[in-house]
Design an enzyme around this catalytic site. Structure first.
Site, PDB file in Angstrom:
ATOM      1  CE  LYS A  12       1.207 -18.678 -30.429  1.00  0.00           C
ATOM      2  NZ  LYS A  12       1.670 -20.038 -30.612  1.00  0.00           N
ATOM      3  N   PRO A  95      -2.779 -21.513 -20.133  1.00  0.00           N
ATOM      4  CG  PRO A  95      -3.403 -23.632 -20.865  1.00  0.00           C
ATOM      5  CD  PRO A  95      -3.732 -22.186 -21.031  1.00  0.00           C
ATOM      6  CB  ALA A  97       5.714 -23.193 -21.126  1.00  0.00           C
ATOM      7  N   GLY A  99       2.236 -23.383 -25.889  1.00  0.00           N
ATOM      8  CA  GLY A  99       2.040 -23.125 -27.322  1.00  0.00           C
ATOM      9  C   GLY A  99       0.904 -22.162 -27.610  1.00  0.00           C
ATOM     10  CG  LEU A 100      -2.404 -22.308 -25.814  1.00  0.00           C
ATOM     11  CD1 LEU A 100      -3.427 -22.562 -24.712  1.00  0.00           C
ATOM     12  CD2 LEU A 100      -3.052 -22.524 -27.179  1.00  0.00           C
ATOM     13  N   GLY A 101       0.990 -18.861 -26.501  1.00  0.00           N
ATOM     14  CA  GLY A 101       1.516 -17.497 -26.564  1.00  0.00           C
ATOM     15  C   GLY A 101       1.157 -16.596 -25.397  1.00  0.00           C
ATOM     16  CB  SER A 105      -0.946 -12.685 -25.212  1.00  0.00           C
ATOM     17  OG  SER A 105      -2.110 -11.951 -24.969  1.00  0.00           O
ATOM     18  CG  ASP A 137       4.732 -16.302 -30.952  1.00  0.00           C
ATOM     19  OD1 ASP A 137       5.183 -16.421 -32.104  1.00  0.00           O
ATOM     20  OD2 ASP A 137       4.500 -17.274 -30.211  1.00  0.00           O
TER      21      ASP A 137
HETATM   22  P1  ATP Z   1       5.038 -19.315 -27.400  1.00  0.00           P
HETATM   23  O1  ATP Z   1       3.902 -20.048 -28.039  1.00  0.00           O
HETATM   24  O2  ATP Z   1       5.066 -17.823 -27.657  1.00  0.00           O
HETATM   25  O3  ATP Z   1       6.377 -19.977 -27.521  1.00  0.00           O
HETATM   26  P2  ATP Z   1       4.138 -20.385 -24.948  1.00  0.00           P
HETATM   27  O4  ATP Z   1       2.681 -20.183 -24.954  1.00  0.00           O
HETATM   28  O5  ATP Z   1       4.632 -21.760 -25.313  1.00  0.00           O
HETATM   29  O6  ATP Z   1       4.786 -19.307 -25.863  1.00  0.00           O
HETATM   30  P3  ATP Z   1       4.387 -18.846 -22.542  1.00  0.00           P
HETATM   31  O7  ATP Z   1       3.126 -19.149 -21.816  1.00  0.00           O
HETATM   32  O8  ATP Z   1       4.506 -17.533 -23.194  1.00  0.00           O
HETATM   33  O9  ATP Z   1       4.720 -20.013 -23.574  1.00  0.00           O
HETATM   34  O10 ATP Z   1       5.593 -19.076 -21.506  1.00  0.00           O
HETATM   35  C1  ATP Z   1       6.902 -19.369 -21.913  1.00  0.00           C
HETATM   36  C2  ATP Z   1       7.869 -19.140 -20.728  1.00  0.00           C
HETATM   37  O11 ATP Z   1       7.930 -17.746 -20.465  1.00  0.00           O
HETATM   38  C3  ATP Z   1       7.447 -19.827 -19.441  1.00  0.00           C
HETATM   39  O12 ATP Z   1       8.419 -20.762 -19.113  1.00  0.00           O
HETATM   40  C4  ATP Z   1       7.358 -18.726 -18.392  1.00  0.00           C
HETATM   41  O13 ATP Z   1       8.087 -19.044 -17.233  1.00  0.00           O
HETATM   42  C5  ATP Z   1       7.965 -17.486 -19.052  1.00  0.00           C
HETATM   43  N1  ATP Z   1       7.181 -16.248 -18.834  1.00  0.00           N
HETATM   44  C6  ATP Z   1       7.704 -15.026 -18.688  1.00  0.00           C
HETATM   45  N2  ATP Z   1       6.740 -14.105 -18.556  1.00  0.00           N
HETATM   46  C7  ATP Z   1       5.561 -14.749 -18.632  1.00  0.00           C
HETATM   47  C8  ATP Z   1       4.209 -14.327 -18.548  1.00  0.00           C
HETATM   48  N3  ATP Z   1       3.850 -13.050 -18.365  1.00  0.00           N
HETATM   49  N4  ATP Z   1       3.251 -15.271 -18.703  1.00  0.00           N
HETATM   50  C9  ATP Z   1       3.588 -16.568 -18.909  1.00  0.00           C
HETATM   51  N5  ATP Z   1       4.860 -17.011 -18.958  1.00  0.00           N
HETATM   52  C10 ATP Z   1       5.846 -16.117 -18.820  1.00  0.00           C
END
Ligand code: ATP
Length: 294
Positions: A12, A95, A97, A99-101, A105, A137
């Site tokens: 997202k 990628p 962590a 910001g793409l959730g 997801s 999210d």
């Molecule tokens: P959001 O935008 O929801 O805050 P994000 O896109 O910034 O999330 P994610 O890719 O969801 O971040 O990853 C956040 C953290 O969750 C990472 O540090 C990772 O180690 C942990 N994590 C746990 N399960 C997963 C997974 N299935 N995929 C990716 N990261 C995961």
């Protein structure tokens, strides 16, 4: 032979993100417009006799009980009292962590997939409760498309779809921990939560005419702390983006382009400079639900 499912788990972006105030429970009260986009992970599910196993091709993703996918499977098992197990393989393309959730997801798709795989029945309200307990999210990824997120983002309302075929996403390759982005907010200006909803709805209608007042209130403090992200935004704009904004708590910035040639040239330039970059388009609710299960 035991059951098997192959799924797409979409990323997202946030078209807008307003942070209203810090609540008594420690979360921030948000108004955001979420949008599913075409960048996606692939998740494969196969039933086991009881074990829950996670495998991932990206070493940055934990494969233990801290993985959101693992937590989703356990929460669903607890709620429905099934003793079935699952092996889940994650091919990471979103990628981590960034910001793409991606994790959120993956968790939502796991809930939807396991309901099918394990052939269990669950009330919609219980499913939403489990999703919200996994992360703010996660409920959004049960509906997808363009949606308004209220509360800490977990209360979602479908909106008229916004569409864009020429998005370009880029980041400098490092993660911004979500809690750190919120800590950098120095000023929370609007305690009157209700007043921001009309703004968000207006913004949703105006997305086709970007840039409008679309803003991400985490952007200013995060860009000030990480000049590399500010540079990504500057590059996107100088390479022809009509609008560029950080997604969620960063570090990814998305650019809205008017045509695919300009976006394609910008993609090459950004990659040549060492950034992670990918072209994408919006995925509406109908396509989202038609393509989760491959
Ligand atoms: P959001 O935008 O929801 O805050 P994000 O896109 O910034 O999330 P994610 O890719 O969801 O971040 O990853 C956040 C953290 O969750 C990472 O540090 C990772 O180690 C942990 N994590 C746990 N399960 C997963 C997974 N299935 N995929 C990716 N990261 C995961």
């Amino acid at each position: 032979m035991s059951a098997f499912l192959k799924t797409s788990s979409y990323a997202k972006i946030n078209w807008t993100l307003d942070v209203l105030f810090k609540r008594e429970d420690g979360y921030h009260e948000l108004r955001t417009i979420y949008q599913t986009i075409s960048i996606k992970d692939e998740l494969r599910f196969s039933e086991t006799s009881g074990a829950i196993e996670i495998h991932c091709d990206d070493s940055r993703v934990p494969c233990d009980a801290t993985n959101l996918v693992y937590k989703a499977a356990m929460a669903l098992r607890d709620s429905t009292k099934t003793s079935k197990g699952v092996r889940i393989e994650i091919d990471k393309r979103i990628p981590v962590a960034a910001g793409l959730g991606g994790g959120s997801s993956n968790a939502a798709v796991t809930l939807l997939a396991l309901i099918k795989l394990w052939q269990i029945e669950i009330d919609q309200s219980e499913l939403i409760r489990i999703a919200a307990s996994l992360g703010s999210d996660v409920p959004f990824f049960l509906i997808g498309g363009t949606a308004l997120g209220v509360g800490r983002g977990e209360e979602v309302y479908p909106l008229e779809e916004a569409s864009c075929d020429d998005l370009l996403l880029a980041n400098p390759g490092f993660a911004v921990p979500t809690h750190e982005a919120y800590k950098k907010l120095s000023r929370l200006t609007r305690p009157e939560a209700a007043s921001i909803i009309p703004f968000s709805l207006m913004a949703a209608k105006g997305i086709r005419e970007l840039p409008l007042a679309a803003r991400n209130e985490l952007e200013e403090p995060v860009l000030a702390a990480y000049p590399e992200i500010a540079e990504v935004k500057r590059r996107l704009l100088s390479l022809g983006a009509r609008h560029a904004l950080m997604s969620g708590s960063g570090a990814t910035v998305f650019g809205v382009f008017d045509n695919s040639q300009v976006a394609g040239r910008a993609l090459s330039e950004l990659r040549a400079s060492g950034y992670w970059a990918e072209c994408a388009r919006t995925v509406d609710r109908q396509e989202y639900h038609a393509t989760i299960f491959q």
